[in-house]
Design a protein around this motif. Structure first.
Motif, PDB file in Angstrom:
ATOM      1  N   PHE A   9       0.850  -1.200   0.000  1.00  0.00           N
ATOM      2  CA  PHE A   9       0.000   0.000   0.000  1.00  0.00           C
ATOM      3  C   PHE A   9       0.879   1.241   0.000  1.00  0.00           C
ATOM      4  CE2 PHE A   9      -2.408   3.354   2.151  1.00  0.00           C
ATOM      5  CZ  PHE A   9      -3.600   3.339   1.433  1.00  0.00           C
ATOM      6  N   ALA A  11       0.658   5.232   0.295  1.00  0.00           N
ATOM      7  CA  ALA A  11      -0.164   6.398   0.632  1.00  0.00           C
ATOM      8  C   ALA A  11       0.579   7.643   0.167  1.00  0.00           C
ATOM      9  CB  ALA A  11      -0.422   6.466   2.137  1.00  0.00           C
ATOM     10  N   ILE A  43      -1.518  -1.214  -4.102  1.00  0.00           N
ATOM     11  CA  ILE A  43      -2.574  -0.206  -4.003  1.00  0.00           C
ATOM     12  C   ILE A  43      -1.912   1.151  -3.832  1.00  0.00           C
ATOM     13  CG2 ILE A  43      -4.554   0.623  -2.679  1.00  0.00           C
ATOM     14  CD1 ILE A  43      -4.949  -2.246  -1.673  1.00  0.00           C
ATOM     15  N   PHE A  45      -2.850   5.056  -2.995  1.00  0.00           N
ATOM     16  CA  PHE A  45      -3.888   5.979  -2.535  1.00  0.00           C
ATOM     17  C   PHE A  45      -3.375   7.406  -2.668  1.00  0.00           C
ATOM     18  CE2 PHE A  45      -5.462   8.536   1.118  1.00  0.00           C
ATOM     19  CZ  PHE A  45      -6.748   8.734   0.645  1.00  0.00           C
ATOM     20  N   ASP A  47      -4.077  11.206  -1.850  1.00  0.00           N
ATOM     21  CA  ASP A  47      -4.857  12.131  -1.029  1.00  0.00           C
ATOM     22  C   ASP A  47      -4.735  13.543  -1.595  1.00  0.00           C
ATOM     23  OD1 ASP A  47      -6.536  12.906   0.995  1.00  0.00           O
ATOM     24  OD2 ASP A  47      -4.978  13.016   2.529  1.00  0.00           O
ATOM     25  N   ILE A  93      -6.742   4.464  -5.793  1.00  0.00           N
ATOM     26  CA  ILE A  93      -7.783   5.120  -5.000  1.00  0.00           C
ATOM     27  C   ILE A  93      -7.377   6.577  -4.806  1.00  0.00           C
ATOM     28  CG2 ILE A  93      -9.108   5.080  -2.855  1.00  0.00           C
ATOM     29  CD1 ILE A  93      -8.173   2.200  -2.442  1.00  0.00           C
ATOM     30  N   ALA A  94      -8.335   7.478  -4.903  1.00  0.00           N
ATOM     31  CA  ALA A  94      -8.025   8.895  -4.709  1.00  0.00           C
ATOM     32  C   ALA A  94      -9.100   9.542  -3.856  1.00  0.00           C
ATOM     33  CB  ALA A  94      -7.923   9.614  -6.059  1.00  0.00           C
ATOM     34  N   ALA A  95      -8.699  10.545  -3.085  1.00  0.00           N
ATOM     35  CA  ALA A  95      -9.643  11.286  -2.241  1.00  0.00           C
ATOM     36  C   ALA A  95      -9.531  12.767  -2.564  1.00  0.00           C
ATOM     37  CB  ALA A  95      -9.334  11.045  -0.763  1.00  0.00           C
TER      38      ALA A  95
END
Length: 217
Positions: A9, A11, A43, A45, A47, A93-95
């Motif tokens: 993962f 981040a 993964i 991610f 942000d 995945i994106a926020a």
């Protein structure tokens, strides 16, 4: 090798990808995808995704050119990704707090085409966050953490955590002042609650709800 079967993962704070030097942001993105490619399952991610994936054509010339370059590189990486001997799966995945600011090309099929709206925490979620910070600490008997969570209705998760940390620090500072450990009191809670301001307004929530339903603001 069993280690290669682990899902890794990554981040990524997108602010860290932004560089004042032309081309550096794209280079950092290249390096990130190369690292992920070396793992069987990975993964990534992202942000604050809007800070690097905003609509092309917005912003000042120099910044806009760098962001356009970044978006183009990103799309090339995503569209060109294929399963290989070293990598069998890559999940992105994106926020973002500004979904309407994202470049529309990012939202097409095969890219970020699944959208999940996460609203402000409900009472149960607020109680979870409050307890995560304050439960187990010395607290006066008249302090009701469920009521504190209720008082934080409408606040975002990060803000709730930050407020509870301030309450904890308030009691700690009193302990230093008197030289004796102090329990968290109602006064600690009330003094912090009266000093903070919720950055999320009803208009903001209405905007998100409209965008969730229509894709427009």
């Amino acid at each position: 090798n069993s280690q290669n079967r682990i899902t890794v993962f990554y981040a990524v704070n997108c602010q860290d990808l932004i560089s004042k030097y032309m081309g550096d942001s794209s280079k950092k993105l290249d390096e990130l995808f190369e690292k992920a490619q070396k793992n069987e399952r990975a993964i990534i991610f992202f942000d604050e995704f809007d800070s690097v994936a905003s609509k092309r054509g917005d912003g000042a010339d120099g910044i806009d050119q760098e962001m356009a370059r970044f978006v183009a590189t990103f799309l090339t990486k995503v569209d060109g990704f294929k399963k290989s001997k070293t990598n069998k799966m890559l999940l992105l995945i994106a926020a973002t707090n500004r979904p309407w600011a994202l470049d529309s090309a990012m939202l097409r099929g095969g890219r970020f085409d699944t959208h999940i709206y996460v609203g402000v925490p409900d009472q149960a979620a607020r109680e979870f966050l409050v307890n995560k910070v304050l439960n187990g600490l010395p607290i006066e008997d008249d302090v009701d953490l469920a009521k504190l969570a209720w008082a934080l209705e409408g606040y975002g998760g990060g803000d709730i955590t930050a407020i509870c940390e301030k309450i904890k620090v308030n009691a700690y500072m009193r302990s230093l002042k008197v030289g004796v450990p102090q329990k968290i009191s109602k006064d600690d809670c009330n003094s912090i609650l009266t000093s903070v301001h919720n950055m999320i307004t009803a208009d903001d929530l209405a905007k998100f709800e409209k965008f969730r339903l229509t894709g427009k603001i």
